[in-house]
Design a protein around this motif. Structure first.
Motif, PDB file in Angstrom:
ATOM      1  N   VAL A  94       0.833  -1.206   0.000  1.00  0.00           N
ATOM      2  CA  VAL A  94       0.000   0.000   0.000  1.00  0.00           C
ATOM      3  C   VAL A  94       0.866   1.255   0.000  1.00  0.00           C
ATOM      4  O   VAL A  94       0.620   2.200  -0.755  1.00  0.00           O
ATOM      5  CB  VAL A  94      -0.948  -0.004   1.217  1.00  0.00           C
ATOM      6  N   HIS A  98       0.956   3.941  -3.130  1.00  0.00           N
ATOM      7  CA  HIS A  98       0.552   5.321  -2.857  1.00  0.00           C
ATOM      8  C   HIS A  98       1.661   6.311  -3.201  1.00  0.00           C
ATOM      9  O   HIS A  98       1.426   7.310  -3.888  1.00  0.00           O
ATOM     10  CB  HIS A  98       0.157   5.501  -1.391  1.00  0.00           C
ATOM     11  N   THR A 101       2.361   6.542  -6.993  1.00  0.00           N
ATOM     12  CA  THR A 101       1.247   7.201  -7.667  1.00  0.00           C
ATOM     13  C   THR A 101       1.249   8.698  -7.392  1.00  0.00           C
ATOM     14  O   THR A 101       1.070   9.521  -8.300  1.00  0.00           O
ATOM     15  CB  THR A 101      -0.093   6.591  -7.203  1.00  0.00           C
ATOM     16  N   SER A 102       1.480   9.070  -6.132  1.00  0.00           N
ATOM     17  CA  SER A 102       1.532  10.483  -5.779  1.00  0.00           C
ATOM     18  C   SER A 102       2.695  11.190  -6.462  1.00  0.00           C
ATOM     19  O   SER A 102       2.562  12.317  -6.953  1.00  0.00           O
ATOM     20  CB  SER A 102       1.653  10.626  -4.258  1.00  0.00           C
ATOM     21  N   LYS A 201      -5.278  15.557  -5.533  1.00  0.00           N
ATOM     22  CA  LYS A 201      -5.192  14.765  -4.311  1.00  0.00           C
ATOM     23  C   LYS A 201      -6.193  13.609  -4.339  1.00  0.00           C
ATOM     24  O   LYS A 201      -5.849  12.459  -4.034  1.00  0.00           O
ATOM     25  CB  LYS A 201      -5.459  15.661  -3.108  1.00  0.00           C
ATOM     26  N   VAL A 204      -5.223  10.975  -6.965  1.00  0.00           N
ATOM     27  CA  VAL A 204      -4.210  10.040  -6.460  1.00  0.00           C
ATOM     28  C   VAL A 204      -4.875   8.929  -5.655  1.00  0.00           C
ATOM     29  O   VAL A 204      -4.608   7.736  -5.855  1.00  0.00           O
ATOM     30  CB  VAL A 204      -3.170  10.775  -5.584  1.00  0.00           C
ATOM     31  N   GLU A 205      -5.770   9.318  -4.753  1.00  0.00           N
ATOM     32  CA  GLU A 205      -6.442   8.339  -3.897  1.00  0.00           C
ATOM     33  C   GLU A 205      -7.235   7.316  -4.711  1.00  0.00           C
ATOM     34  O   GLU A 205      -7.133   6.098  -4.473  1.00  0.00           O
ATOM     35  CB  GLU A 205      -7.377   9.063  -2.932  1.00  0.00           C
ATOM     36  N   VAL A 208      -4.890   4.962  -6.620  1.00  0.00           N
ATOM     37  CA  VAL A 208      -4.288   3.973  -5.717  1.00  0.00           C
ATOM     38  C   VAL A 208      -5.288   2.859  -5.411  1.00  0.00           C
ATOM     39  O   VAL A 208      -4.951   1.669  -5.477  1.00  0.00           O
ATOM     40  CB  VAL A 208      -3.817   4.644  -4.409  1.00  0.00           C
ATOM     41  N   TYR A 226      -4.777   1.379   4.143  1.00  0.00           N
ATOM     42  CA  TYR A 226      -4.686   2.594   3.334  1.00  0.00           C
ATOM     43  C   TYR A 226      -5.394   3.765   4.003  1.00  0.00           C
ATOM     44  O   TYR A 226      -6.619   3.808   4.081  1.00  0.00           O
ATOM     45  CB  TYR A 226      -5.271   2.361   1.930  1.00  0.00           C
ATOM     46  N   PRO A 228      -5.012   7.575   3.189  1.00  0.00           N
ATOM     47  CA  PRO A 228      -4.370   8.625   2.380  1.00  0.00           C
ATOM     48  C   PRO A 228      -4.143   9.930   3.133  1.00  0.00           C
ATOM     49  O   PRO A 228      -3.166  10.635   2.878  1.00  0.00           O
ATOM     50  CB  PRO A 228      -5.336   8.806   1.206  1.00  0.00           C
ATOM     51  N   LEU A 231      -0.975   9.465   5.151  1.00  0.00           N
ATOM     52  CA  LEU A 231       0.202   9.408   4.281  1.00  0.00           C
ATOM     53  C   LEU A 231       0.538  10.780   3.726  1.00  0.00           C
ATOM     54  O   LEU A 231       1.709  11.117   3.529  1.00  0.00           O
ATOM     55  CB  LEU A 231      -0.053   8.425   3.129  1.00  0.00           C
ATOM     56  N   GLU A 235       4.414  13.112   3.261  1.00  0.00           N
ATOM     57  CA  GLU A 235       4.971  13.252   1.921  1.00  0.00           C
ATOM     58  C   GLU A 235       5.834  14.497   1.863  1.00  0.00           C
ATOM     59  O   GLU A 235       5.667  15.436   2.646  1.00  0.00           O
ATOM     60  CB  GLU A 235       3.853  13.344   0.877  1.00  0.00           C
TER      61      GLU A 235
END
Length: 236
Positions: A94, A98, A101-102, A201, A204-205, A208, A226, A228, A231, A235
């Motif tokens: 996960v 994430h 992808t971000s 944002k 991205v979620e 994922v 997960y 988000p 996380l 970042e």
């Protein structure tokens, strides 16, 4: 009256000048490609003479190759390596999906101008000889794909995922990389080629979640691992 002495700008070393030239010519190569660029344009962009350009690089091919390697070496290798060191599990899977992808969709931690150059170079490469794309994706192939395979095996063994059949061939890792890349490509023009109707944002979620389900993670595991919002706090 005391005269102030102006400091003479420090002369660049050979290595500093070489690095300076490489950084400057990225913009030209990204805009015009290899064949559409002249050495005069490259020298002008770097603020040097063609003679000095050739002193550091014997030909345009050598400069182009050095520029490609420079771009690839600036990837976020540290994060890749830290993630690769984690125990292979659904939780690590996960995190990896994430963060990659971000990184791809939002470019987190990378200046906008640098992202633009890398995107242009990648798209040009894919439309031409593919050399830069192959070089740029080497790290994904060497670190990301094997780690995704290990995490999927761990998740399946723990009952957090089902084997979708893509596990053995490593296709799951590549697909989880390609989906956010395609989202990015369609978001590049201004206005975007596709209006996803949501924020980056949220995009991205959702990306994922799509990838995690495609990799075979169970809904229970996704809900467990997960978060988000959490996380996003750590970042770059």
């Amino acid at each position: 009256m005391t005269r102030l002495k102006l400091k003479t700008p420090a002369k660049l070393t050979s290595e500093e000048r070489r690095a300076d030239i490489i950084r400057a010519v990225r913009y030209v190569f990204a805009e015009k490609g290899f064949d559409g660029t002249t050495t005069r344009e490259l020298a002008d962009a770097a603020g040097v003479s063609e003679a000095l350009l050739f002193k550091h690089f014997p030909n345009k091919e050598a400069l182009f190759t050095a520029m490609q390697h420079s771009c690839c070496n600036e990837q976020d290798q540290g994060r890749f390596e830290r993630l690769a060191a984690l125990e292979p599990s659904a939780s690590t899977l996960v995190l990896m999906v994430h963060f990659l992808t971000s990184k791809i969709i939002t470019g987190s931690g990378t200046p906008a101008d640098k992202r633009q150059i890398q995107n242009r170079l990648m798209l040009r490469s894919l439309a031409e000889d593919g050399e830069f794309a192959r070089l740029f994706l080497t790290r994904v192939s060497d670190l990301w794909i094997p780690k995704i395979r290990e995490c999927l095996k761990g998740a399946v063994a723990a009952g957090d995922a089902i084997d979708t059949g893509a596990l053995a061939a490593g296709l799951g890792g590549w697909f989880a990389h390609h989906v956010p890349v395609m989202v990015l490509i369609n978001s590049l023009p201004d206005p975007p080629a596709i209006d996803y109707g949501t924020s980056r944002k949220k995009l991205v979620e959702e990306t994922v979640l799509f990838c995690l389900r495609g990799l075979g993670l169970t809904e229970q595991a996704i809900r467990r691992y997960y978060n988000p919002q959490a996380l996003a706090l750590i970042e770059d």
